[in-house]
Motif scaffolding. Structure first.
Motif, short mmCIF file in Angstrom:
data_model
loop_
_atom_site.label_atom_id
_atom_site.label_comp_id
_atom_site.label_asym_id
_atom_site.label_seq_id
_atom_site.Cartn_x
_atom_site.Cartn_y
_atom_site.Cartn_z
N GLU A 44 0.91 -1.18 -0.09
CA GLU A 44 -0.05 -0.07 -0.11
C GLU A 44 1.00 1.10 0.14
OE1 GLU A 44 -1.64 1.29 3.99
OE2 GLU A 44 -1.63 -0.78 4.34
N ASN A 45 0.37 2.37 -0.14
CA ASN A 45 1.07 3.76 -0.07
C ASN A 45 2.21 3.80 1.19
OD1 ASN A 45 2.14 6.17 -0.85
ND2 ASN A 45 0.58 7.31 0.63
N ASN A 46 3.40 3.67 0.46
CA ASN A 46 4.42 3.94 1.63
C ASN A 46 4.76 2.70 2.49
OD1 ASN A 46 6.63 5.56 2.08
ND2 ASN A 46 5.64 6.38 4.15
N LEU A 47 4.25 1.34 2.09
CA LEU A 47 4.52 0.13 2.79
C LEU A 47 4.92 -0.74 1.88
CD1 LEU A 47 2.12 -0.18 5.66
CD2 LEU A 47 4.69 0.01 5.78
N LYS A 48 6.01 -1.83 2.06
CA LYS A 48 6.22 -2.75 1.05
C LYS A 48 5.97 -4.01 1.63
CE LYS A 48 10.12 -0.24 -0.95
NZ LYS A 48 11.69 -0.07 -1.17
N ASN A 49 5.93 -5.27 0.83
CA ASN A 49 5.60 -6.49 1.50
C ASN A 49 6.67 -7.02 2.37
OD1 ASN A 49 3.76 -6.75 -0.39
ND2 ASN A 49 4.64 -8.23 -1.60
N ILE A 50 7.96 -6.20 2.63
CA ILE A 50 8.97 -6.82 3.41
C ILE A 50 8.52 -6.11 4.78
CG2 ILE A 50 10.47 -4.82 2.93
CD1 ILE A 50 12.78 -6.42 3.46
N ASP A 51 7.95 -4.94 4.61
CA ASP A 51 7.63 -4.10 6.00
C ASP A 51 6.45 -5.07 6.76
OD1 ASP A 51 9.30 -2.34 5.22
OD2 ASP A 51 7.57 -1.05 4.00
N LEU A 52 5.52 -5.52 6.07
CA LEU A 52 4.56 -6.27 6.61
C LEU A 52 4.98 -7.68 6.89
CD1 LEU A 52 1.61 -5.07 6.63
CD2 LEU A 52 2.80 -4.17 4.75
N LEU A 53 6.04 -8.19 6.12
CA LEU A 53 6.57 -9.41 6.36
C LEU A 53 7.51 -9.29 7.94
CD1 LEU A 53 7.29 -12.63 6.16
CD2 LEU A 53 8.94 -11.64 4.46
N LYS A 54 8.10 -8.20 8.15
CA LYS A 54 8.74 -7.95 9.51
C LYS A 54 7.67 -8.14 10.58
CE LYS A 54 11.50 -4.74 7.98
NZ LYS A 54 12.29 -3.51 8.04
N LEU A 55 6.52 -7.29 10.33
CA LEU A 55 5.61 -7.32 11.20
C LEU A 55 4.82 -8.76 11.51
CD1 LEU A 55 3.59 -5.82 13.49
CD2 LEU A 55 2.05 -5.35 11.35
N GLY A 56 4.73 -9.65 10.38
CA GLY A 56 4.44 -10.86 10.49
C GLY A 56 5.39 -11.77 11.42
N VAL A 57 6.62 -11.68 11.06
CA VAL A 57 7.39 -12.26 11.88
C VAL A 57 7.25 -12.00 13.28
CG1 VAL A 57 10.18 -12.51 12.54
CG2 VAL A 57 9.34 -12.35 10.15
N PHE A 58 7.21 -10.76 13.72
CA PHE A 58 6.85 -10.41 15.09
C PHE A 58 5.34 -10.94 15.58
CE2 PHE A 58 5.20 -7.43 18.44
CZ PHE A 58 6.05 -7.59 19.69
N LEU A 59 4.54 -11.21 14.83
CA LEU A 59 3.25 -11.63 15.36
C LEU A 59 2.93 -13.20 15.22
CD1 LEU A 59 0.99 -8.77 13.88
CD2 LEU A 59 1.94 -8.93 16.12
N HIS A 60 3.98 -13.63 14.55
CA HIS A 60 3.37 -15.23 14.12
C HIS A 60 3.17 -15.90 15.29
CE1 HIS A 60 7.75 -15.94 15.21
NE2 HIS A 60 7.47 -17.40 15.36
N ASP A 61 3.80 -16.09 16.35
CA ASP A 61 3.16 -16.64 17.68
C ASP A 61 2.34 -16.12 18.65
OD1 ASP A 61 4.43 -19.00 16.98
OD2 ASP A 61 6.24 -18.86 18.06
N ILE A 62 1.84 -14.86 18.44
CA ILE A 62 0.80 -14.11 19.33
C ILE A 62 -0.43 -14.69 19.62
CG2 ILE A 62 -0.47 -13.02 17.72
CD1 ILE A 62 0.22 -10.19 19.33
N GLY A 63 -0.77 -15.73 19.01
CA GLY A 63 -1.87 -16.45 19.29
C GLY A 63 -1.64 -17.63 20.40
N LYS A 64 -0.47 -17.93 20.77
CA LYS A 64 -0.24 -19.05 21.59
C LYS A 64 -0.69 -19.02 22.92
CE LYS A 64 4.08 -21.12 20.05
NZ LYS A 64 5.58 -21.38 20.12
#
Length: 234
Positions: free
Chosen positions: A89-109
């Motif tokens: 989206e404007n001013n956000l790349k896939n890599i930016d969202l991927l880094k957030l995804g890395v941080f959130l990947h286990d948040i449902g534990k």
């Protein structure tokens, strides 16, 4: 005051791990993502030596190290970076969202935690809870629907690589199901999976050769990009 922009700034930085740690130290992180508190309270089990929050910081370190080294095979490098640099989206790349995804990947534990009759802790199906929480985080950060879908895919399906790795099963049917579900996002999911597994295994088996794991990642991406995506039988 909306502090979501601080997370956006962190994931766009060249050192997201350091920025996330600063937000945590300042008490801001939990105000933006309340579930972070539970990440610090769960996570230790047979396979994890540290709590969920600490593990995700290690995973972020592994991911950013992988990006800095940029040692992807020559036949995959251009395709990987084209995907990572694609504007979500404007001013956000896939890599930016991927880094957030890395941080959130286990948040449902915390939501998935169970204890069996032998007192062993399990987090089966945590990726489903992580995906749902990621949707909420995306909405709260006012991300676009495309970005939210990306974030969901990264968190919901981050276990794909571990499942393949543990079962040594890269059969046609298994991979086709992954590719049908994720399309190009298989690239992000595989990179997240590598960072996740490597961050875990380094604490349990520090002599484990990470090149074995990379072989799985690069093989899967090769099949996707050069067979599945080109409609070549595999």
């Amino acid at each position: 005051m909306d502090m979501g922009f601080k997370i956006i700034d962190a994931i766009k930085s060249n050192n997201t791990c350091e920025q996330i740690c600063k937000l945590n130290k300042n008490g801001i992180l939990e105000k933006i993502i309340p579930e972070v508190k539970s990440m610090k309270e769960v996570g230790k089990c047979k396979y994890h030596k540290v709590d969920c929050f600490t593990h995700t910081i290690y995973a972020l370190e592994e991911f950013e190290k992988l990006m800095r080294e940029n040692k992807f095979p020559s036949h995959l490098k251009d395709e990987i970076w084209e995907y990572l640099n694609k504007e979500a989206e404007n001013n956000l790349k896939n890599i930016d969202l991927l880094k957030l995804g890395v941080f959130l990947h286990d948040i449902g534990k915390a939501n998935a935690k169970t204890i069996d009759e032998n007192g062993r802790v399990h987090f089966k199906g945590h990726e489903k809870f992580s995906g749902e929480i990621a949707l909420n985080v995306g909405e709260n950060l006012r991300l676009s629907q495309n970005s939210i879908k990306l974030l969901y895919n990264f968190t919901r399906y981050h276990m794909y690589l571990l499942t393949l790795y543990k079962k040594s099963n890269t059969s046609h049917d298994v991979m086709k199901e992954m590719f049908d579900t994720l399309k190009d996002d298989i690239i992000g999911v595989m990179l997240l999976g590598f960072a996740d597994i490597n961050a875990t295994k380094k604490l349990i088996e520090p002599i484990e050769n990470e090149e074995v794991l990379k072989t799985y990642v690069y093989y899967i991406l090769t099949v996707y990009l050069y067979k599945y995506k080109k409609n070549v039988s595999f």
